[in-house]
Enzyme design. Sequence first.
Site, short mmCIF file in Angstrom:
data_model
loop_
_atom_site.label_atom_id
_atom_site.label_comp_id
_atom_site.label_asym_id
_atom_site.label_seq_id
_atom_site.Cartn_x
_atom_site.Cartn_y
_atom_site.Cartn_z
N ARG A 80 49.42 12.60 62.67
CA ARG A 80 49.42 13.72 63.62
C ARG A 80 50.35 14.85 63.18
O ARG A 80 50.07 16.03 63.41
CB ARG A 80 49.86 13.19 64.99
CG ARG A 80 49.81 14.23 66.09
CD ARG A 80 49.91 13.59 67.46
NE ARG A 80 49.72 14.56 68.52
CZ ARG A 80 50.66 14.83 69.44
NH1 ARG A 80 51.81 14.21 69.41
NH2 ARG A 80 50.41 15.72 70.38
N HIS A 84 49.51 18.86 63.12
CA HIS A 84 50.28 19.87 63.85
C HIS A 84 50.95 20.86 62.91
O HIS A 84 51.20 22.00 63.29
CB HIS A 84 51.29 19.22 64.78
CG HIS A 84 50.68 18.69 66.04
ND1 HIS A 84 51.35 18.59 67.22
CD2 HIS A 84 49.42 18.24 66.29
CE1 HIS A 84 50.54 18.10 68.16
NE2 HIS A 84 49.37 17.86 67.61
N ASP A 85 51.25 20.43 61.69
CA ASP A 85 51.76 21.38 60.70
C ASP A 85 50.66 22.37 60.32
O ASP A 85 50.85 23.58 60.40
CB ASP A 85 52.25 20.62 59.45
CG ASP A 85 52.81 21.56 58.39
OD1 ASP A 85 53.37 22.61 58.79
OD2 ASP A 85 52.68 21.27 57.19
N GLY A 90 49.50 27.29 59.01
CA GLY A 90 49.06 26.66 57.77
C GLY A 90 49.91 25.46 57.38
O GLY A 90 50.96 25.20 57.98
N ASP A 92 52.44 24.16 55.76
CA ASP A 92 53.61 24.70 55.07
C ASP A 92 54.91 24.03 55.51
O ASP A 92 55.99 24.56 55.29
CB ASP A 92 53.70 26.21 55.32
CG ASP A 92 53.82 26.53 56.82
OD1 ASP A 92 53.80 25.59 57.65
OD2 ASP A 92 53.92 27.73 57.16
N SER A 94 56.18 23.94 58.32
CA SER A 94 56.92 24.69 59.36
C SER A 94 57.29 23.76 60.52
O SER A 94 58.32 23.94 61.15
CB SER A 94 56.10 25.88 59.87
OG SER A 94 54.84 25.47 60.36
N ASN A 112 54.17 19.70 71.18
CA ASN A 112 55.07 18.89 70.36
C ASN A 112 56.21 18.22 71.11
O ASN A 112 56.65 17.12 70.73
CB ASN A 112 55.69 19.75 69.25
CG ASN A 112 54.67 20.07 68.16
OD1 ASN A 112 53.61 19.45 68.10
ND2 ASN A 112 54.99 21.05 67.32
N PRO A 181 44.93 22.59 70.11
CA PRO A 181 44.16 22.47 71.35
C PRO A 181 44.81 21.51 72.35
O PRO A 181 45.36 20.49 71.96
CB PRO A 181 42.80 21.94 70.90
CG PRO A 181 42.98 21.45 69.51
CD PRO A 181 44.20 22.10 68.94
N HIS A 211 42.11 9.67 66.24
CA HIS A 211 42.55 8.98 67.46
C HIS A 211 42.11 7.51 67.48
O HIS A 211 42.23 6.86 68.50
CB HIS A 211 42.04 9.71 68.70
CG HIS A 211 42.75 11.02 68.95
ND1 HIS A 211 42.40 11.90 69.95
CD2 HIS A 211 43.80 11.60 68.31
CE1 HIS A 211 43.21 12.95 69.92
NE2 HIS A 211 44.07 12.80 68.93
N THR A 212 41.65 7.00 66.36
CA THR A 212 41.42 5.56 66.23
C THR A 212 42.75 4.81 66.12
O THR A 212 42.78 3.59 66.22
CB THR A 212 40.54 5.24 65.01
OG1 THR A 212 40.41 3.83 64.88
CG2 THR A 212 41.13 5.77 63.70
N ASP A 263 42.75 4.28 71.16
CA ASP A 263 41.65 3.33 70.92
C ASP A 263 42.20 1.96 71.32
O ASP A 263 42.87 1.30 70.53
CB ASP A 263 41.26 3.39 69.44
CG ASP A 263 40.43 2.18 68.99
OD1 ASP A 263 40.12 1.28 69.81
OD2 ASP A 263 40.10 2.14 67.79
N ASP A 271 39.56 2.47 62.14
CA ASP A 271 38.17 2.02 62.06
C ASP A 271 37.32 2.97 62.90
O ASP A 271 37.81 4.02 63.32
CB ASP A 271 38.07 0.56 62.55
CG ASP A 271 38.63 0.38 63.96
OD1 ASP A 271 38.76 1.38 64.69
OD2 ASP A 271 38.94 -0.78 64.31
#
Length: 345
Positions: A80, A84-85, A90, A92, A94, A112, A181, A211-212, A263, A271
């Site tokens: 994750r 989020h980076d 981009g 980078d 950050s 975050n 999002p 999200h598995t 999951d 999976d």
Amino acid sequence: MEFFKFTLTLTAIAFLSATLSSSHPGFNFGWGSPGGNGGFSFGLYPEFYQSSCPQADEIVISVLERAIANEPRMAASLLRLHFHDCFAQGCDASVLLDDSATIVSEKKSLPNRNSIRGFEVIDEIKAKLEEACPNTVSCADILALAARSSTVLSGGPNWELPLGRRDSKTASISASNNNIPPPNSTVQNLLTFFKRQGLNEVDLVALSGGHTIGVARCATFKQRLYNQNGNNQPDQTLEKAYYYGLKSVCPRTGGDNNISPLDFASPARFDNTYFKLLLWGKGLLTSDEVLFTGSVGTTMELVKKYAEDEGLFFDQFAKSMVKMGGISPLTGFEGEVRKNCRRLN
Ligand code: HEM
Ligand SMILES: *[C@@H]1O[C@H](CO)[C@@H](O)[C@H](O)[C@H]1NC(C)=O
């Protein structure tokens, strides 16, 4: 086969819960692809550290093996972190910068705060890499390498990973707030967020398959349980038994930091059960379930295909991860290679 035990694990929820377009301006692959500065720019390529730090990937893997054996969820947290980076300014690194005189950290953004984790593992990798090959491997590449090996060590696909990202000298809390999002997004919202990054509906569905593994806090799915549409009613797309299990973990008031697996059938295993659960009304977040129930036919078809064919999901996940990892990297002489991922040199 493994399938049938899922329904039996419902009570366990409560327990568990204590193909790249080179014309796209955002991407930068291939040595010497045309760029904005005099028609030449540096690109990302898998052999980037072949002579400068050939052991880089092995070092990353050795730290991850220990961290993930110690806490399987760490694989999810690191996957994750790369997402989020990349979605804020981009890929980078950050997201790794702490607050300082010149930096407003992205760690405090809405998506975050109280949520992203894994920074200590990145620090440990960075320290080992600085010992082996000083000033060479960027924090942005560490995030990409860690995301890949976290996937592999959880049982997911492997892929050839373009490298050579450099680290930003800035962070953007507003990009983090505005470009990642929210979990109560409609499928149309999700597509808009992904298109802004040069990613399409195939990327959206495949990457959501991340999200598995991992968990989410009650605060991120509470709306679905108690007031999905402003009428004090639950989300009608939630399967009933699953809904009751979630309510026991996530009360109407309080409990915001209680966690539930994304999951629940195989929370530490990479999976395709995530997609099977969506078919059964057992996706945890609105943004998960709408991929199947939302009004966009293509995403529904893709969910069905990935639920049926794990190999197809793995192939597309790998392709989409490479694409996501190519969002607006700094290359060549841009940015820097940080010595400490938390601050500028
Ligand atoms: C499609 C839009 C997405 C939305 C709305 C979304 C939202 C969320 C939310 C709300 C959480 C839980 C956060 C919390 O509890 O505070 C979460 C966790 C997670 N997300 Fe996403 N996500 C999306 C896409 C992705 C992508 C593209 C990836 C990676 C490929 C990803 C990987 C993960 C992982 C692995 C976790 C679990 C982290 C952990 O256990 O520490 N997500 N996501
Ligand atoms: C999503 O959640 C936010 C924050 O709780 C809220 O302001 C917004 O109205 C919600 N959006 C939808 C579509 O329900």
